[in-house]
Design a protein around this motif. Structure first.
Motif, short mmCIF file in Angstrom:
data_model
loop_
_atom_site.label_atom_id
_atom_site.label_comp_id
_atom_site.label_asym_id
_atom_site.label_seq_id
_atom_site.Cartn_x
_atom_site.Cartn_y
_atom_site.Cartn_z
N ILE A 229 -8.19 -5.42 -64.42
CA ILE A 229 -8.00 -6.39 -65.50
C ILE A 229 -8.10 -7.76 -64.86
CG2 ILE A 229 -6.43 -7.30 -67.25
CD1 ILE A 229 -5.27 -4.51 -67.54
N ALA A 230 -9.24 -8.39 -65.02
CA ALA A 230 -9.51 -9.69 -64.40
C ALA A 230 -9.61 -10.77 -65.47
CB ALA A 230 -10.80 -9.63 -63.59
N ALA A 231 -9.10 -11.94 -65.14
CA ALA A 231 -9.17 -13.09 -66.05
C ALA A 231 -9.25 -14.36 -65.22
CB ALA A 231 -7.95 -13.11 -66.96
N GLU A 232 -9.33 -15.49 -65.87
CA GLU A 232 -9.48 -16.76 -65.16
C GLU A 232 -8.27 -17.07 -64.28
OE1 GLU A 232 -12.05 -18.83 -64.77
OE2 GLU A 232 -13.23 -17.32 -65.84
N THR A 233 -7.09 -16.64 -64.72
CA THR A 233 -5.87 -16.90 -63.93
C THR A 233 -5.07 -15.62 -63.81
OG1 THR A 233 -4.50 -17.45 -65.86
CG2 THR A 233 -5.76 -19.25 -64.84
N ASP A 234 -4.20 -15.58 -62.80
CA ASP A 234 -3.30 -14.44 -62.64
C ASP A 234 -2.41 -14.28 -63.86
OD1 ASP A 234 -4.27 -13.80 -60.11
OD2 ASP A 234 -2.77 -15.00 -59.06
N GLU A 235 -1.97 -15.40 -64.42
CA GLU A 235 -1.05 -15.36 -65.56
C GLU A 235 -1.72 -14.77 -66.79
OE1 GLU A 235 0.28 -17.95 -62.51
OE2 GLU A 235 -1.61 -18.05 -63.65
N GLU A 236 -2.98 -15.14 -67.03
CA GLU A 236 -3.70 -14.60 -68.18
C GLU A 236 -3.97 -13.11 -67.99
OE1 GLU A 236 -5.81 -14.30 -71.83
OE2 GLU A 236 -4.16 -15.52 -71.04
N ALA A 237 -4.34 -12.70 -66.80
CA ALA A 237 -4.58 -11.28 -66.53
C ALA A 237 -3.29 -10.48 -66.72
CB ALA A 237 -5.11 -11.09 -65.11
N GLU A 238 -2.18 -11.04 -66.28
CA GLU A 238 -0.89 -10.36 -66.45
C GLU A 238 -0.57 -10.18 -67.93
OE1 GLU A 238 3.17 -10.89 -64.13
OE2 GLU A 238 2.96 -12.43 -65.69
N ARG A 239 -0.84 -11.21 -68.73
CA ARG A 239 -0.60 -11.11 -70.17
C ARG A 239 -1.47 -10.01 -70.79
NH1 ARG A 239 -2.53 -12.50 -75.06
NH2 ARG A 239 -4.48 -13.23 -74.13
N ILE A 240 -2.74 -9.99 -70.43
CA ILE A 240 -3.66 -8.97 -70.97
C ILE A 240 -3.22 -7.57 -70.54
CG2 ILE A 240 -6.04 -8.13 -70.86
CD1 ILE A 240 -6.92 -11.06 -70.54
N SER A 241 -2.62 -7.46 -69.36
CA SER A 241 -2.24 -6.15 -68.82
C SER A 241 -1.08 -5.52 -69.56
CB SER A 241 -1.89 -6.26 -67.34
OG SER A 241 -0.62 -6.86 -67.14
N THR A 242 -0.38 -6.27 -70.42
CA THR A 242 0.72 -5.67 -71.18
C THR A 242 0.21 -4.55 -72.10
OG1 THR A 242 0.55 -7.39 -72.89
CG2 THR A 242 2.13 -7.76 -71.09
N THR A 243 -1.05 -4.62 -72.49
CA THR A 243 -1.65 -3.52 -73.26
C THR A 243 -1.65 -2.24 -72.43
OG1 THR A 243 -3.05 -5.00 -74.56
CG2 THR A 243 -3.78 -2.71 -74.35
N LEU A 244 -2.05 -2.33 -71.17
CA LEU A 244 -2.08 -1.17 -70.28
C LEU A 244 -0.68 -0.62 -70.06
CD1 LEU A 244 -3.46 0.75 -68.25
CD2 LEU A 244 -3.25 -1.07 -66.54
N LEU A 245 0.30 -1.50 -69.86
CA LEU A 245 1.67 -1.05 -69.63
C LEU A 245 2.19 -0.25 -70.81
CD1 LEU A 245 3.31 -4.19 -67.97
CD2 LEU A 245 2.71 -2.03 -66.87
N ARG A 246 1.95 -0.75 -72.02
CA ARG A 246 2.41 -0.03 -73.21
C ARG A 246 1.68 1.29 -73.37
NH1 ARG A 246 3.34 -5.41 -75.01
NH2 ARG A 246 5.42 -5.60 -75.93
N MET A 247 0.40 1.31 -73.03
CA MET A 247 -0.36 2.56 -73.13
C MET A 247 0.19 3.60 -72.16
SD MET A 247 -4.27 3.42 -72.18
CE MET A 247 -3.72 3.76 -70.51
N MET A 248 0.45 3.20 -70.91
CA MET A 248 0.97 4.12 -69.91
C MET A 248 2.36 4.62 -70.29
SD MET A 248 -1.51 4.53 -67.93
CE MET A 248 -0.67 5.59 -66.77
N LEU A 249 3.17 3.76 -70.90
CA LEU A 249 4.49 4.19 -71.35
C LEU A 249 4.35 5.28 -72.41
CD1 LEU A 249 7.56 3.83 -71.36
CD2 LEU A 249 7.27 2.06 -73.12
N GLY A 250 3.39 5.12 -73.31
CA GLY A 250 3.15 6.14 -74.32
C GLY A 250 2.71 7.46 -73.71
#
Length: 335
Positions: A229-250
């Protein structure tokens, strides 16, 4: 530590993930658009994974989608990552991929795995004698190779559309068992380290040390999966990665839902990301800016020495996903 190879190929593993509020038809349209765009970015292949009975994944009819993607692109290789062979008759698999290989010459790959790609109840519904087929996996791989051979024209059972058609076979796995199969048959080997990294190095060592050259392959060829999950900044990539975290929790709690929109990284989500179970499953999830992803990718290539990386990305926004793959393509070209 193994030295990385030059000119490592980079490819995509697509699950046709269905996001909340996004139709399956739109998901398929986005998948084709992604394939067209990454083809221009230099990605080597575009594989689709077989899964069943999951609202969040639409790639259940894998061979059909391979035809859809191959028909809408020009040169990128398209294949299965993989077909779960115990779910299917080897004859039917040979006929399907022989047909694809004739429609799109030199562009179709057949990746074969033995996991169910679903829960056990659904696996039984797919094929009631599935467990017998699991134990016969090596023999059924050989059977498919036989159906593709020109020598099979004299057999009583033939896959006539497959005979003599060039469709390379890859063995997929997430444990050391698959490494033995790939090595003994002289076939390329793809490891699912993007979600099951624990046995990656053991499996690679078994494959390298026991590889038997064949008429299909004279030296070992390895592919390893990573999440990016790559983005212009580490902070933006981290925000986008919350989708992955919720998916893995499921996945871990058995409450699989549609892919969710990203949110800000909360203390609760950050704590979840540090959970040992998450850390084990997402060991090779590279989240961050281009520079951060490059550093992690270089380290991964140095350690594994693989010939190719297969990238998965669970990103809600189609535009964000394209941007992530664009940044990763730049990383690989710079490496």
């Amino acid at each position: 530590m193994i030295e990385s190879k030059k000119n490592v190929r980079y490819s995509i593993l697509e699950l046709d993930a269905v996001g909340t509020g996004i139709s399956i038809q739109e998901t398929f349209e986005n998948s084709l658009d992604l394939a067209r765009q990454v083809e221009a970015m230099g990605y080597h292949r575009f594989w689709l994974a077989e899964h069943h009975n999951m609202v969040s994944i639409a790639s259940s009819a894998t061979a059909v989608l391979i035809g859809h993607i191959a028909g809408g692109t020009k040169k990128i290789r398209v294949g299965s990552g993989g077909i779960m062979l115990p779910n299917h008759s080897p004859l039917i698999v040979a006929e399907q991929f022989g047909t694809l290989g004739s429609l799109y010459p030199g562009r179709i790959d057949l990746g074969l795995g033995r996991a169910p790609g679903t829960d056990q109840v659904t696996a039984h519904a797919i094929r009631s004698d599935r467990m017998q087929a699991v134990f016969k996996f090596p023999e059924e791989v050989s059977q498919i190779r036989q159906y593709f051979s020109e020598e099979n024209k004299n057999a009583k059972v033939r896959a006539t559309v497959a005979e003599g058609v060039e469709v390379p076979i890859y063995i997929l796995g997430s444990s050391t068992d698959s490494a033995h199969v790939a090595a003994s048959k002289g076939l390329p080997y793809a490891f699912a380290s993007h979600f099951a990294p624990a046995q990656l190095f053991d499996a690679l060592n078994i494959y390298y040390n026991h590889f038997q050259p064949s008429k299909f392959l004279d030296r070992p060829y390895t592919i390893a999966g990573i999440n990016v999950i790559a983005a212009e900044t580490d902070e933006e990539a981290e925000r986008i990665s919350t989708t992955l975290l919720r998916m893995m929790l499921g996945v871990m709690t058995g409450q699989i839902d549609y892919m969710q929109k990203p949110t800000e990284m909360t203390p609760q989500l950050r704590e979840l990301a540090q959970n040992p179970a998450f850390q084990r499953m997402l060991k090779y999830a590279f989240v961050g800016s281009k520079d951060s992803v490059r550093e992690k990718t270089e380290d991964f290539l140095r350690q594994t020495g693989v010939d190719e990386v297969m990238v998965a990305s669970h990103i809600y926004s189609h535009e964000d996903r394209i941007e992530s793959y664009r940044l990763f393509s730049e990383v690989m070209k710079e490496i």
